[in-house]
Scaffold this motif. Structure first.
Motif, short mmCIF file in Angstrom:
data_model
loop_
_atom_site.label_atom_id
_atom_site.label_comp_id
_atom_site.label_asym_id
_atom_site.label_seq_id
_atom_site.Cartn_x
_atom_site.Cartn_y
_atom_site.Cartn_z
N MET A 1 48.60 47.49 37.09
CA MET A 1 49.23 46.31 37.63
C MET A 1 49.02 45.13 36.70
SD MET A 1 48.34 46.19 41.66
CE MET A 1 47.56 47.68 42.24
N ARG A 2 49.94 44.19 36.77
CA ARG A 2 49.81 42.93 36.04
C ARG A 2 49.22 41.90 37.01
NH1 ARG A 2 54.83 44.29 35.55
NH2 ARG A 2 55.58 42.39 36.54
N ILE A 3 48.04 41.40 36.67
CA ILE A 3 47.33 40.47 37.53
C ILE A 3 46.98 39.23 36.74
CG2 ILE A 3 45.26 40.14 38.95
CD1 ILE A 3 45.22 43.24 39.26
N ALA A 4 47.29 38.06 37.31
CA ALA A 4 46.91 36.78 36.71
C ALA A 4 45.68 36.27 37.43
CB ALA A 4 48.04 35.77 36.82
N ILE A 5 44.79 35.62 36.69
CA ILE A 5 43.57 35.07 37.28
C ILE A 5 43.36 33.66 36.74
CG2 ILE A 5 42.08 36.10 35.50
CD1 ILE A 5 39.99 36.59 37.77
N ALA A 6 42.97 32.76 37.63
CA ALA A 6 42.73 31.37 37.24
C ALA A 6 41.63 30.79 38.13
CB ALA A 6 44.01 30.54 37.37
N SER A 7 41.00 29.75 37.64
CA SER A 7 39.91 29.12 38.39
C SER A 7 39.83 27.65 38.05
CB SER A 7 38.58 29.80 38.03
OG SER A 7 38.17 29.44 36.71
N ASP A 8 38.86 27.00 38.64
CA ASP A 8 38.46 25.68 38.17
C ASP A 8 37.11 25.85 37.47
OD1 ASP A 8 36.51 25.88 40.15
OD2 ASP A 8 37.08 24.01 41.17
N HIS A 9 36.49 24.74 37.11
CA HIS A 9 35.22 24.80 36.37
C HIS A 9 34.10 25.46 37.17
CE1 HIS A 9 35.45 21.07 38.67
NE2 HIS A 9 34.14 21.16 38.81
N ALA A 10 34.12 25.34 38.48
CA ALA A 10 33.05 25.89 39.31
C ALA A 10 33.07 27.41 39.37
CB ALA A 10 33.14 25.33 40.73
N ALA A 11 34.19 28.01 39.00
CA ALA A 11 34.34 29.46 39.14
C ALA A 11 34.58 30.17 37.81
CB ALA A 11 35.47 29.77 40.11
N VAL A 12 34.33 29.50 36.71
CA VAL A 12 34.56 30.11 35.39
C VAL A 12 33.75 31.39 35.21
CG1 VAL A 12 34.01 29.76 32.94
CG2 VAL A 12 35.40 28.11 34.13
N ASP A 13 32.51 31.40 35.62
CA ASP A 13 31.68 32.59 35.45
C ASP A 13 32.17 33.75 36.31
OD1 ASP A 13 30.10 31.24 33.61
OD2 ASP A 13 28.56 30.72 35.08
N LEU A 14 32.51 33.48 37.56
CA LEU A 14 33.05 34.53 38.43
C LEU A 14 34.37 35.04 37.88
CD1 LEU A 14 32.86 36.27 40.99
CD2 LEU A 14 33.96 34.37 42.24
N LYS A 15 35.20 34.15 37.39
CA LYS A 15 36.48 34.55 36.80
C LYS A 15 36.26 35.52 35.65
CE LYS A 15 38.77 31.57 34.31
NZ LYS A 15 38.88 32.05 32.93
N ALA A 16 35.32 35.23 34.79
CA ALA A 16 35.04 36.11 33.64
C ALA A 16 34.59 37.49 34.12
CB ALA A 16 33.99 35.48 32.73
N GLU A 17 33.71 37.52 35.11
CA GLU A 17 33.23 38.80 35.66
C GLU A 17 34.39 39.60 36.26
OE1 GLU A 17 30.09 40.22 36.19
OE2 GLU A 17 28.74 38.61 35.55
N LEU A 18 35.23 38.94 37.04
CA LEU A 18 36.33 39.64 37.70
C LEU A 18 37.42 40.06 36.71
CD1 LEU A 18 36.64 37.65 41.04
CD2 LEU A 18 35.39 39.78 40.58
N ARG A 19 37.65 39.24 35.69
CA ARG A 19 38.62 39.61 34.65
C ARG A 19 38.19 40.92 33.99
NH1 ARG A 19 38.05 35.49 30.91
NH2 ARG A 19 36.39 36.76 30.05
N GLU A 20 36.93 41.00 33.59
CA GLU A 20 36.43 42.22 32.95
C GLU A 20 36.48 43.40 33.89
OE1 GLU A 20 36.04 42.42 29.69
OE2 GLU A 20 36.70 40.33 29.78
N TYR A 21 36.15 43.19 35.15
CA TYR A 21 36.19 44.26 36.15
C TYR A 21 37.62 44.79 36.30
CZ TYR A 21 35.70 46.62 40.65
OH TYR A 21 35.71 47.55 41.67
N LEU A 22 38.58 43.90 36.38
CA LEU A 22 39.98 44.32 36.52
C LEU A 22 40.45 45.09 35.29
CD1 LEU A 22 41.39 41.09 38.18
CD2 LEU A 22 41.26 43.37 39.24
N ILE A 23 40.03 44.66 34.12
CA ILE A 23 40.39 45.36 32.89
C ILE A 23 39.78 46.75 32.88
CG2 ILE A 23 40.06 45.38 30.37
CD1 ILE A 23 40.34 42.27 30.52
N GLU A 24 38.52 46.85 33.30
CA GLU A 24 37.85 48.16 33.39
C GLU A 24 38.59 49.10 34.34
OE1 GLU A 24 33.80 47.54 34.58
OE2 GLU A 24 33.35 46.32 32.79
#
Length: 145
Positions: A1-24
């Protein structure tokens, strides 16, 4: 699937974790930012995410901010988006099954990484049930009030 992910400054770390998880998991992921924890405004990233989901560039979106509330409101300004703020897997699955949600929102200050992954799994594996829910979902994008 094609999934877009975005956050604000408070969620940058969670975004990075979830981005990698989705790629995996084998998904194609578009990270719409931000790249750092420098202060940004969540509506800017919510609108950007809504745009790529609405135009079909991404099939689904993941919206993150401190509470998940602000960015979910921003995403839902686009009538083509149905963004559900969730904090556990059952609500994530029901958002897809009953509401045909195409964006999931979570609060980085309120949910841990493992629970966020469980919510993503539930959201992405569920399918819209149609039937009695279809007319209600249609009204979300075409209100008659």
């Amino acid at each position: 699937m094609r999934i877009a992910i975005a956050s604000d400054h408070a969620a940058v770390d969670l975004k990075a974790e979830l981005r990698e998880y989705l790629i995996e998991l084998g998904h194609e992921v578009a990270d719409l930012g931000p790249e750092t924890a420098d202060r940004v405004d969540y509506p800017d990233y919510g609108y950007k995410l809504a745009s790529v989901v609405a135009d079909g560039t991404a099939q689904f979106g993941v919206a993150l901010c401190g509470s998940g509330i602000g960015i979910s409101i921003a995403v839902n300004r686009d009538p083509a988006c149905r963004c559900a703020l969730v904090s556990e897997p059952l609500s994530a699955a029901l958002a897809r099954e009953h509401n045909d949600a195409n964006v999931i929102a979570m609060g980085a200050r309120l949910i841990g990484v493992d629970m966020a992954k469980a919510c993503l799994d539930a959201f992405l594996s569920a399918e819209f049930g149609g039937g009695r829910h279809a007319g209600r979902v249609e009204k979300l994008s075409n209100p008659s009030f």
